[in-house]
Design a protein around this motif. Structure first.
Motif, PDB file in Angstrom:
ATOM      1  N   ASN A 194      15.201   4.084  -2.519  1.00 60.50           N
ATOM      2  CA  ASN A 194      14.176   3.199  -3.060  1.00 60.50           C
ATOM      3  C   ASN A 194      14.314   1.749  -2.599  1.00 60.50           C
ATOM      4  OD1 ASN A 194      12.700   5.134  -4.316  1.00 60.50           O
ATOM      5  ND2 ASN A 194      13.700   4.917  -6.309  1.00 60.50           N
ATOM      6  N   PRO A 195      15.529   1.190  -2.609  1.00 58.67           N
ATOM      7  CA  PRO A 195      15.646  -0.188  -2.119  1.00 58.67           C
ATOM      8  C   PRO A 195      15.201  -0.324  -0.670  1.00 58.67           C
ATOM      9  CG  PRO A 195      17.581   0.402  -3.378  1.00 58.67           C
ATOM     10  CD  PRO A 195      16.805   1.664  -3.182  1.00 58.67           C
ATOM     11  N   LYS A 196      15.510   0.680   0.158  1.00 56.87           N
ATOM     12  CA  LYS A 196      15.094   0.625   1.554  1.00 56.87           C
ATOM     13  C   LYS A 196      13.575   0.738   1.669  1.00 56.87           C
ATOM     14  CE  LYS A 196      19.344   2.395   3.611  1.00 56.87           C
ATOM     15  NZ  LYS A 196      19.940   3.418   4.496  1.00 56.87           N
ATOM     16  N   ALA A 197      12.999   1.641   0.882  1.00 60.16           N
ATOM     17  CA  ALA A 197      11.546   1.800   0.897  1.00 60.16           C
ATOM     18  C   ALA A 197      10.866   0.533   0.399  1.00 60.16           C
ATOM     19  CB  ALA A 197      11.143   2.992   0.037  1.00 60.16           C
ATOM     20  N   SER A 198      11.455  -0.076  -0.622  1.00 52.27           N
ATOM     21  CA  SER A 198      10.891  -1.303  -1.171  1.00 52.27           C
ATOM     22  C   SER A 198      10.969  -2.444  -0.165  1.00 52.27           C
ATOM     23  CB  SER A 198      11.630  -1.687  -2.457  1.00 52.27           C
ATOM     24  OG  SER A 198      11.118  -2.888  -2.985  1.00 52.27           O
ATOM     25  N   ALA A 199      12.101  -2.513   0.559  1.00 54.15           N
ATOM     26  CA  ALA A 199      12.270  -3.563   1.563  1.00 54.15           C
ATOM     27  C   ALA A 199      11.266  -3.385   2.695  1.00 54.15           C
ATOM     28  CB  ALA A 199      13.694  -3.542   2.105  1.00 54.15           C
ATOM     29  N   PHE A 200      11.083  -2.127   3.131  1.00 52.58           N
ATOM     30  CA  PHE A 200      10.114  -1.863   4.197  1.00 52.58           C
ATOM     31  C   PHE A 200       8.699  -2.196   3.736  1.00 52.58           C
ATOM     32  CE2 PHE A 200       6.939   0.926   6.100  1.00 52.58           C
ATOM     33  CZ  PHE A 200       7.091   0.605   7.444  1.00 52.58           C
ATOM     34  N   SER A 201       8.391  -1.831   2.487  1.00 54.33           N
ATOM     35  CA  SER A 201       7.067  -2.107   1.943  1.00 54.33           C
ATOM     36  C   SER A 201       6.799  -3.608   1.918  1.00 54.33           C
ATOM     37  CB  SER A 201       6.955  -1.525   0.532  1.00 54.33           C
ATOM     38  OG  SER A 201       5.693  -1.804  -0.031  1.00 54.33           O
ATOM     39  N   SER A 202       7.786  -4.381   1.476  1.00 61.75           N
ATOM     40  CA  SER A 202       7.621  -5.836   1.435  1.00 61.75           C
ATOM     41  C   SER A 202       7.433  -6.402   2.834  1.00 61.75           C
ATOM     42  CB  SER A 202       8.839  -6.484   0.768  1.00 61.75           C
ATOM     43  OG  SER A 202       8.929  -6.093  -0.584  1.00 61.75           O
ATOM     44  N   ILE A 211      -9.072  -2.644   8.658  1.00 60.63           N
ATOM     45  CA  ILE A 211      -8.969  -1.204   8.384  1.00 60.63           C
ATOM     46  C   ILE A 211      -7.594  -0.873   7.817  1.00 60.63           C
ATOM     47  CG2 ILE A 211      -8.920   1.076   9.462  1.00 60.63           C
ATOM     48  CD1 ILE A 211     -11.025   0.024  11.452  1.00 60.63           C
ATOM     49  N   ALA A 212      -6.555  -1.494   8.407  1.00 60.71           N
ATOM     50  CA  ALA A 212      -5.194  -1.269   7.904  1.00 60.71           C
ATOM     51  C   ALA A 212      -5.077  -1.724   6.455  1.00 60.71           C
ATOM     52  CB  ALA A 212      -4.190  -2.016   8.778  1.00 60.71           C
ATOM     53  N   GLY A 213      -5.729  -2.839   6.131  1.00 63.06           N
ATOM     54  CA  GLY A 213      -5.701  -3.328   4.758  1.00 63.06           C
ATOM     55  C   GLY A 213      -6.364  -2.362   3.798  1.00 63.06           C
ATOM     56  N   LEU A 214      -7.499  -1.826   4.199  1.00 63.07           N
ATOM     57  CA  LEU A 214      -8.197  -0.859   3.343  1.00 63.07           C
ATOM     58  C   LEU A 214      -7.351   0.395   3.125  1.00 63.07           C
ATOM     59  CD1 LEU A 214     -11.808  -1.146   4.817  1.00 63.07           C
ATOM     60  CD2 LEU A 214     -11.075  -1.859   2.535  1.00 63.07           C
ATOM     61  N   LEU A 215      -6.725   0.866   4.203  1.00 64.89           N
ATOM     62  CA  LEU A 215      -5.894   2.061   4.091  1.00 64.89           C
ATOM     63  C   LEU A 215      -4.622   1.807   3.288  1.00 64.89           C
ATOM     64  CD1 LEU A 215      -6.189   3.438   7.752  1.00 64.89           C
ATOM     65  CD2 LEU A 215      -7.383   4.255   5.704  1.00 64.89           C
ATOM     66  N   SER A 216      -4.218   0.548   3.188  1.00 64.77           N
ATOM     67  CA  SER A 216      -2.971   0.209   2.498  1.00 64.77           C
ATOM     68  C   SER A 216      -3.155  -0.038   1.006  1.00 64.77           C
ATOM     69  CB  SER A 216      -2.350  -1.042   3.138  1.00 64.77           C
ATOM     70  OG  SER A 216      -2.061  -0.821   4.501  1.00 64.77           O
ATOM     71  N   LEU A 217      -4.391  -0.063   0.543  1.00 62.69           N
ATOM     72  CA  LEU A 217      -4.635  -0.361  -0.870  1.00 62.69           C
ATOM     73  C   LEU A 217      -3.913   0.624  -1.789  1.00 62.69           C
ATOM     74  CD1 LEU A 217      -8.416  -1.359  -0.978  1.00 62.69           C
ATOM     75  CD2 LEU A 217      -6.460  -2.771  -1.649  1.00 62.69           C
ATOM     76  N   TRP A 218      -3.958   1.897  -1.443  1.00 63.22           N
ATOM     77  CA  TRP A 218      -3.331   2.912  -2.293  1.00 63.22           C
ATOM     78  C   TRP A 218      -1.829   2.690  -2.378  1.00 63.22           C
ATOM     79  CZ3 TRP A 218       0.281   6.866  -1.782  1.00 63.22           C
ATOM     80  CH2 TRP A 218       0.302   7.816  -2.819  1.00 63.22           C
ATOM     81  N   PHE A 219      -1.207   2.390  -1.231  1.00 59.87           N
ATOM     82  CA  PHE A 219       0.240   2.168  -1.212  1.00 59.87           C
ATOM     83  C   PHE A 219       0.610   0.878  -1.945  1.00 59.87           C
ATOM     84  CE2 PHE A 219      -0.748   4.715   2.550  1.00 59.87           C
ATOM     85  CZ  PHE A 219       0.121   5.786   2.362  1.00 59.87           C
ATOM     86  N   ALA A 220      -0.223  -0.157  -1.773  1.00 60.90           N
ATOM     87  CA  ALA A 220       0.054  -1.423  -2.456  1.00 60.90           C
ATOM     88  C   ALA A 220      -0.005  -1.250  -3.967  1.00 60.90           C
ATOM     89  CB  ALA A 220      -0.953  -2.482  -2.005  1.00 60.90           C
ATOM     90  N   ASN A 221      -0.939  -0.441  -4.420  1.00 62.35           N
ATOM     91  CA  ASN A 221      -1.110  -0.228  -5.855  1.00 62.35           C
ATOM     92  C   ASN A 221       0.049   0.550  -6.467  1.00 62.35           C
ATOM     93  OD1 ASN A 221      -2.782  -0.474  -8.249  1.00 62.35           O
ATOM     94  ND2 ASN A 221      -3.145   1.735  -8.056  1.00 62.35           N
ATOM     95  N   ARG A 222       0.775   1.320  -5.647  1.00 63.15           N
ATOM     96  CA  ARG A 222       1.882   2.138  -6.146  1.00 63.15           C
ATOM     97  C   ARG A 222       3.253   1.561  -5.790  1.00 63.15           C
ATOM     98  NH1 ARG A 222       0.544   7.329  -7.601  1.00 63.15           N
ATOM     99  NH2 ARG A 222       2.612   8.085  -6.993  1.00 63.15           N
ATOM    100  N   SER A 223       3.252   0.403  -5.141  1.00 61.42           N
ATOM    101  CA  SER A 223       4.525  -0.172  -4.710  1.00 61.42           C
ATOM    102  C   SER A 223       5.228  -0.878  -5.867  1.00 61.42           C
ATOM    103  CB  SER A 223       4.302  -1.158  -3.564  1.00 61.42           C
ATOM    104  OG  SER A 223       3.567  -2.279  -4.016  1.00 61.42           O
ATOM    105  N   ARG A 224       6.517  -1.155  -5.668  1.00 60.39           N
ATOM    106  CA  ARG A 224       7.307  -1.810  -6.706  1.00 60.39           C
ATOM    107  C   ARG A 224       6.793  -3.225  -6.968  1.00 60.39           C
ATOM    108  NH1 ARG A 224      13.736  -1.601  -6.247  1.00 60.39           N
ATOM    109  NH2 ARG A 224      13.213   0.580  -6.694  1.00 60.39           N
ATOM    110  N   ASN A 225       6.453  -3.966  -5.890  1.00 59.87           N
ATOM    111  CA  ASN A 225       5.899  -5.320  -6.031  1.00 59.87           C
ATOM    112  C   ASN A 225       4.370  -5.256  -5.964  1.00 59.87           C
ATOM    113  OD1 ASN A 225       8.472  -6.653  -6.105  1.00 59.87           O
ATOM    114  ND2 ASN A 225       8.638  -6.251  -3.901  1.00 59.87           N
TER     115      ASN A 225
END
Length: 261
Positions: free
Chosen positions: A11-19, A69-83
Motif C-alpha cells: 500500500n505505501p508503494k501504491a500510494s507513493a506511485f499514485s501521488s 483524456i488521461a484526467g477523465l480516465l483517472s477520475l475513478w482511481f483518484a476517487n479511490r486513492s488514499r489522498n
C-alpha cells in the motif's frame, strides 16, 4: 521458503506511485498549457517566428487532448486513492486546463471552417477607401495594401451581405469627431486623420499573437448627411478568421449608437 510482501508493504508503494502520477499529470498539463499560451505571445514578443508559434500551438493542443483524456480516465482511481481530496483536485485541474485550451483551439478552427478565405473587408467593393499614411507601416507586410478586386468582393458579398456603404443623417464634422473618439476608445493607433479629405487611418494590434490590421475610413458630405465607408485589412495571413468583418460590423454599429445618443 519464499516470502511475499504483505498488503501493508504494498500500500505505501501504491500510494507513493499514485501521488507521483497525479502530481506529474497536473504538472505536465500546466506546463503544456503554458506553452500553448506562450506560442502566441512568443511570436508577439519576437522570441520566435510564426511557423514556430503555430508548431508549438499545434503540438501543445494535441498533448492537452491526451492529458485531458488521461484526467477523465483517472477520475475513478483518484476517487479511490488514499489522498482522495488532493488527487481529485489535481485531476479536475487537469481536465479544466486541457478543456479550456482545447476549447480555444476548437473555436479558432471553427472560425477557419465558417469564414471565407479573406483577409480584408470593405463597405465599398467597387471603389474601396485607399491607404495612404499607413503605407510605410505596411512596407514589409506580406499582404499588399491594394484591394484584392472582384474575387474578394464576390467572397465578401456572399458571406457578409450586410457590410455596405451607409449614409448617416449627421453632418460630416460630427461623424468625424465620433469616429476618431471611437478609435481612441478601442485602443487603436491613429495613424492619420484629416477632416478636409474625410480620411481616417488607424491600426489595431490584436492580443495574443499581436497581428496588426489596418483600417481606413472615408467620410463624404452629402447635403447635411455623411456617406460612411470603412475598409479593414490584415497585414499577414491568407484568412483573418472573420476578424476584419466583425471589426467593421461592430465599429459601424457602435458609431450609429453613439451618434444617436
Amino acid at each position: 521458503m519464499e516470502t511475499t510482501q504483505s498488503e501493508s508493504d504494498l500500500n505505501p508503494k501504491a500510494s507513493a506511485f499514485s501521488s507521483w502520477y497525479f502530481a506529474t499529470l497536473i504538472g505536465l498539463t500546466a506546463l503544456t498549457a503554458l506553452f500553448f499560451v506562450l506560442s502566441g505571445y512568443g511570436y508577439n514578443w519576437g522570441v520566435w517566428g510564426l511557423s514556430t508559434a503555430f508548431f508549438i500551438l499545434r503540438i501543445s493542443a494535441y498533448m492537452l487532448i491526451v492529458f485531458g483524456i488521461a484526467g477523465l480516465l483517472s477520475l475513478w482511481f483518484a476517487n479511490r486513492s488514499r489522498n482522495r481530496g488532493r488527487h481529485l483536485t489535481y485531476t479536475f485541474l487537469t481536465i479544466a486546463l486541457s478543456g479550456t485550451a482545447v476549447g480555444v483551439a476548437l473555436y479558432w478552427q471553427a472560425q477557419v471552417n465558417n469564414n471565407p478565405f479573406l483577409h480584408e473587408i470593405s463597405t465599398d467593393t467597387q471603389n474601396p477607401p485607399a491607404f495612404d499614411a499607413i503605407l510605410d507601416l505596411r512596407a514589409d507586410a506580406p499582404n499588399p495594401p491594394e484591394y484584392g478586386g472582384e474575387p474578394v468582393a464576390m467572397l465578401q458579398q456572399a458571406a457578409f451581405p450586410d457590410i455596405i456603404t451607409i449614409v448617416l443623417p449627421y453632418p460630416k464634422q460630427r461623424v468625424y469627431d465620433e469616429a476618431v473618439s471611437l478609435i481612441g476608445a478601442r485602443g487603436w493607433d491613429l495613424a492619420a486623420g484629416n477632416y478636409e479629405t474625410g480620411i481616417i487611418e488607424a491600426t489595431e494590434k490584436l492580443p495574443w499573437f499581436g497581428f496588426k490590421d489596418d483600417v481606413v475610413i472615408r467620410l463624404v458630405s452629402d447635403n447635411g448627411r455623411t456617406i460612411f465607408d470603412m475598409r479593414s485589412k490584415s497585414r499577414i495571413g491568407g484568412t483573418d478568421l472573420g476578424v476584419n468583418a466583425r471589426r467593421v460590423q461592430r465599429f459601424m454599429a457602435d458609431l450609429k449608437t453613439n451618434l444617436s445618443d
